[in-house]
Each structure stands twice: as structure tokens, then as C-alpha cells.
Design an enzyme around this catalytic site. Structure first.
Site, mmCIF file in Angstrom:
data_model
loop_
_atom_site.group_PDB
_atom_site.id
_atom_site.type_symbol
_atom_site.label_atom_id
_atom_site.label_comp_id
_atom_site.label_asym_id
_atom_site.label_seq_id
_atom_site.Cartn_x
_atom_site.Cartn_y
_atom_site.Cartn_z
ATOM 1 N N HIS A 102 0.851 -1.198 0.000
ATOM 2 C CA HIS A 102 0.000 0.000 0.000
ATOM 3 C C HIS A 102 0.880 1.239 0.000
ATOM 4 O O HIS A 102 0.778 2.101 0.874
ATOM 5 C CB HIS A 102 -0.944 -0.025 1.199
ATOM 6 N N ASN A 153 -0.505 -5.087 -6.513
ATOM 7 C CA ASN A 153 -1.709 -4.430 -6.027
ATOM 8 C C ASN A 153 -1.383 -3.376 -4.979
ATOM 9 O O ASN A 153 -0.643 -3.637 -4.029
ATOM 10 C CB ASN A 153 -2.685 -5.466 -5.443
ATOM 11 N N ARG A 165 11.608 4.186 -16.745
ATOM 12 C CA ARG A 165 12.406 5.189 -16.048
ATOM 13 C C ARG A 165 12.004 5.346 -14.587
ATOM 14 O O ARG A 165 12.661 6.088 -13.858
ATOM 15 C CB ARG A 165 12.304 6.546 -16.756
ATOM 16 N N ASP A 197 -6.017 -15.194 -7.946
ATOM 17 C CA ASP A 197 -7.447 -15.475 -8.076
ATOM 18 C C ASP A 197 -7.981 -15.132 -9.460
ATOM 19 O O ASP A 197 -9.184 -15.234 -9.716
ATOM 20 C CB ASP A 197 -8.241 -14.721 -7.005
ATOM 21 N N HIS A 248 -6.958 -10.112 -9.196
ATOM 22 C CA HIS A 248 -5.998 -9.145 -8.669
ATOM 23 C C HIS A 248 -4.799 -8.949 -9.595
ATOM 24 O O HIS A 248 -4.267 -7.847 -9.697
ATOM 25 C CB HIS A 248 -5.505 -9.583 -7.280
ATOM 26 N N ASP A 306 -5.613 -13.373 0.915
ATOM 27 C CA ASP A 306 -6.235 -12.082 1.241
ATOM 28 C C ASP A 306 -7.744 -12.270 1.365
ATOM 29 O O ASP A 306 -8.538 -11.383 1.009
ATOM 30 C CB ASP A 306 -5.892 -11.030 0.186
ATOM 31 N N LEU A 336 -11.432 -3.525 -5.810
ATOM 32 C CA LEU A 336 -11.319 -4.874 -5.261
ATOM 33 C C LEU A 336 -11.151 -4.793 -3.756
ATOM 34 O O LEU A 336 -10.402 -3.960 -3.234
ATOM 35 C CB LEU A 336 -10.119 -5.601 -5.874
ATOM 36 N N ALA A 337 -11.835 -5.671 -3.049
ATOM 37 C CA ALA A 337 -11.842 -5.640 -1.583
ATOM 38 C C ALA A 337 -11.513 -7.023 -1.050
ATOM 39 O O ALA A 337 -12.389 -7.779 -0.627
ATOM 40 C CB ALA A 337 -13.198 -5.163 -1.068
ATOM 41 N N GLY A 338 -10.235 -7.402 -1.102
ATOM 42 C CA GLY A 338 -9.849 -8.737 -0.682
ATOM 43 C C GLY A 338 -10.336 -9.769 -1.676
ATOM 44 O O GLY A 338 -10.644 -9.458 -2.831
#
Length: 404
Positions: A198, A222, A230, A251, A254, A278, A315-317
Site C-alpha cells: 500500500h 496491487n 524510467r 485469483d 488481482h 487475502d 477490489l476488496a480482498g
């Protein structure tokens, strides 16, 4: 044969965490692997369990699992949540997990650490914990609530090191912008596993933190700065640094197949790419949606498994378990079965420093599963005890592939 042997398993190929071995027997003594020996060394007095083909493989290891089968650590950071997740996942062949707490309020995150510490004392499947946040970069926070995101502070260092001593394994995902090389050195000296994720940090920042002791990258590609010619970004640093392990969510949503294959070919250092799920509470559940920090997350149909999406399409897990991730890897990454199994067993064990998991070797826990030739679970053993007799053949939307 040694009278300490409580069981000898024959009739299946054995994948020991490194390679397949044929015409051998797995010897178990109480809750541990005693040895893997040629079948011809067994005597008529040995207690034999005869299997009908297929393969015995070490139990899967998942270093990032937020929830499963209707349970979610963020929703209820309790001992019961963690042990229920572990129990459901064992039946799916995952015998070692890091219950993962995503960014939340300070009180909720500390409650989760206490809960997982207590759960680990009750359940050997829980080998530690993963804190994904709160030290993330706001622009790459994804579904994590921005109001709790902040840099690493000196007090955090002491807390994480103390928590690691109780948990056994503590993995933290941090953004490169929210931690200094000195803080990474302190954490890793205290046994904490530091993984970048993240993050929008550049290539040089990531490489500096890797040199300081960060050993992982959470869900490669992700929620991190991407690769260009560069500006190689965090992705480029992860693939370039020889000592860094990269987790990946296989999956089919992702990371698309070409990127999976490129990552596997490009990753410097042997065996530095491993699988995580995840997974969220919808995985292993008939429910179609759940609420996270006031936002509804819903299932949407997919090939190997559903996509879990926020209303804006983020996407949420995942709706994933490890065996499905292995099937997806086999089809899309073109690794071959041996490498795909390593990515779910011995590689995460090495990354996390688990000395008695991930392999079928003398002294390791007797956590293993019996797979058919179509990657269908025929049985699961933990600590030498059979806890699952098998499952139905995989759902038709999750294709099984004969690989032997």
C-alpha cells in the site's frame, strides 16, 4: 521399524516441500513427522495407512487471511473469531495461518493482537498475526479507512516487538513513505517481519528499506507504485532485490496471467514468490455481501472465484482459499505442480521463519493433506490426527486439472 512410529502412510506420491518422491512411506510419530523412507523398509508389524493414489503434501500456509466462512477479524477481534477461521480453513487444507487485521481504530487493532495471541495458545494452526496497517500511504489505501492511517512512531516499535514475543510471528505491512530505514532495522532486530505494501514509494526508497531489513512485499502489483522503464517503482524493486519475498493473490482478478508469469520469471532469487489468499469473510460462505467500515462489499461472479467489490469497483480482498489459488497458478503462471505447491507450503514457511512447517521432514509437525490427481482434497491431518475425510469435487466454475 522403530516402535515410536504411530502411523506409516503409503500408496501416494509424497511431496516433501521441495520435490516429489515415489514409492516412499511417510512415517508419523505422535504429532511429528518421523521420516520419509522407501516403502521396502516397512515391516509387516508397522501400522500402515494405505492410500489410493494421489499425493501427500504439507499443509498450506496463508500469511494474509482477513476472514473466512462468515468470520472477519475486523468485524469481531476476538479469540473466537480467530479460532473459528482456523477451524474452517483446516478443512480446506490450510494448516497454518496469520489472521490479518486491516487498518482500524487503535483500540480495535490492539484488541485483535490480544485476541490472536490468546487464540494461538489454543490452536496450533494460528502461528502468528499480520497487521496490514495502519502505516499505509493514503493514496494507495484501497479499502482501508483513511482516518486511521499514520506513520510509524517510536512507541509503535516497542509495541510491535513486545507483541511479536507473545505471538511468535508478527508480520506488518507498511508503506515505504511511513517508515524509516532505522525503524526497519529496529523492528527486524526484534524479530518482526516487515513487508512493504500500500505504497507509492519509488524504486530507490524501496531498495533502501529492503537493504535495511524489510524482507517482503505484500500482494505484489496491487496497491503499489508500478513498473515503468524510467521509474521502476516498488514493483521493480521487489522483483530486483534478491532477498525480498513477494506474496501474490492468484485469483484471476488481482493480477492477470501475463503479469503473474512475468513476475515468476523476473523475481531474482530462488523461490521468492509465494501465494496468499487475502480472503474476506465471504470466502467459504454462502453470503453475498458484508459491511466493512460502513461500506457494502459484494460478490460478483468470476472464473476461479468471485470478485469482491466495493460500490466504486475497488477490489476488496478475495473470495479465495489456497487450493483454488494453486489451481489458478497452475493454469495461469505455467509453473508446474512442484513449484505451485512450494508457493503454498515451503516458500511461505521460509519467509515467515517457521522452523517446523511447510515441509514433510523429520521433526516437522505432521500437518499434511491427501490430494487426488485432480487436486481434490481426500483427507487432512493436523498434528498427525485426521480431521477431514475429504470434500466434494471442485465447483464446475473452478476447473480441476489432472496434473499427474
Amino acid at each position: 521399524m522403530d516402535m515410536q512410529i504411530s502411523q506409516a502412510f503409503v500408496g501416494a506420491r509424497i511431496f516433501d516441500g521441495d520435490a516429489f518422491r515415489d514409492k516412499v512411506a511417510l512415517l508419523v510419530s505422535q504429532d511429528r513427522v518421523h521420516a520419509v523412507v522407501p516403502e521396502r523398509d516397512l515391516t509387516e508389524h508397522d501400522p500402515v495407512t494405505r492410500l489410493d493414489g494421489g499425493m501427500l503434501v504439507p499443509g498450506f500456509i496463508d500469511a494474509q487471511v482477513n476472514g473466512y466462512a462468515g468470520k472477519m477479524l475486523n468485524a469481531a477481534p476476538t479469540v473466537g473469531t480467530a479460532t473459528a477461521m482456523a477451524s474452517s480453513l483446516r478443512a480446506m487444507g490450510t494448516t497454518a495461518i496469520l489472521p490479518t487485521m486491516m487498518t482500524d481504530s487503535p483500540s480495535a487493532m490492539r484488541a485483535a493482537v490480544r485476541a490472536v495471541t490468546g487464540a494461538a495458545m489454543k490452536d496450533a494452526c494460528i502461528v502468528g498475526m499480520h497487521l496490514e496497517g495502519p502505516h499505509l500511504w493514503p493514496a494507495r489505501r484501497g479499502i482501508h479507512p483513511g482516518k486511521y492511517i499514520r506513520p510509524v512512531e517510536d512507541a509503535d516499535i516497542d509495541y510491535y516487538i513486545e507483541a511479536r514475543e507473545s505471538l511468535g510471528v508478527l508480520m506488518i505491512t507498511v508503506a515505504g513513505e511511513q517508515i524509516t530505514p532505522g525503524q526497519v532495522r529496529e523492528l527486524t532486530a526484534g524479530g518482526v517481519v516487515v513487508s512493504l505494501g500500500h505504497t507509492d514509494c519509488d524504486f530507490t526508497t524501496a531498495m533502501t528499506l529492503f537493504d535495511a531489513g524489510a524482507t517482503g512485499v505484500s500482494h505484489l502489483f496491487n496497491a503499489m507504485s508500478g513498473f515503468s522503464h524510467r521509474a521502476p517503482g516498488a514493483v521493480g524493486a521487489a522483483l530486483e532485490h534478491p532477498s525480498v519475498w513477494c506474496s501474490i493473490i492468484a485469483d484471476g482478478h488481482h493480477v492477470l496471467p501475463p503479469a503473474m508469469r512475468i513476475a515468476h520469471r523476473a523475481k531474482r532469487g530462488e523461490g521468492r514468490l509465494f501465494l496468499i489468499t487475502d480472503a474476506m469473510s465471504l470466502a467459504g460462505s454462502a453470503e453475498e455481501s458484508f459491511m466493512l467500515h460502513g461500506t457494502e462489499i459484494r460478490k460478483h461472479a468470476g472464473d476461479f472465484c468471485s470478485r469482491l467489490l466495493m460500490p466504486d469497483g475497488t477490489l476488496a480482498g478475495s473470495d479465495l482459499e489456497m487450493l483454488t489459488a494453486i489451481r489458478c497458478t497452475l493454469l495461469n503462471m505455467e509453473t508446474g505442480l512442484t513449484e505451485a505447491l512450494r508457493m503454498a507450503t515451503s516458500y511461505p514457511a521460509r519467509f515467515l521463519g517457521l522452523k517446523d512447517r511447510g515441509y514433510l521432514r523429520p521433526g516437522h509437525r505432521a500437518d499434511f493433506l491427501h490430494l487426488t490427481d485432480t487436486l481434490h482434497i481426500a483427507g487432512v491431518w493436523t498434528g498427525g490426527r485426521k480431521i477431514c475425510t475429504g470434500q466434494d469435487e471442485p465447483d464446475s466454475r473452478r476447473p480441476a486439472h489432472r496434473i499427474m
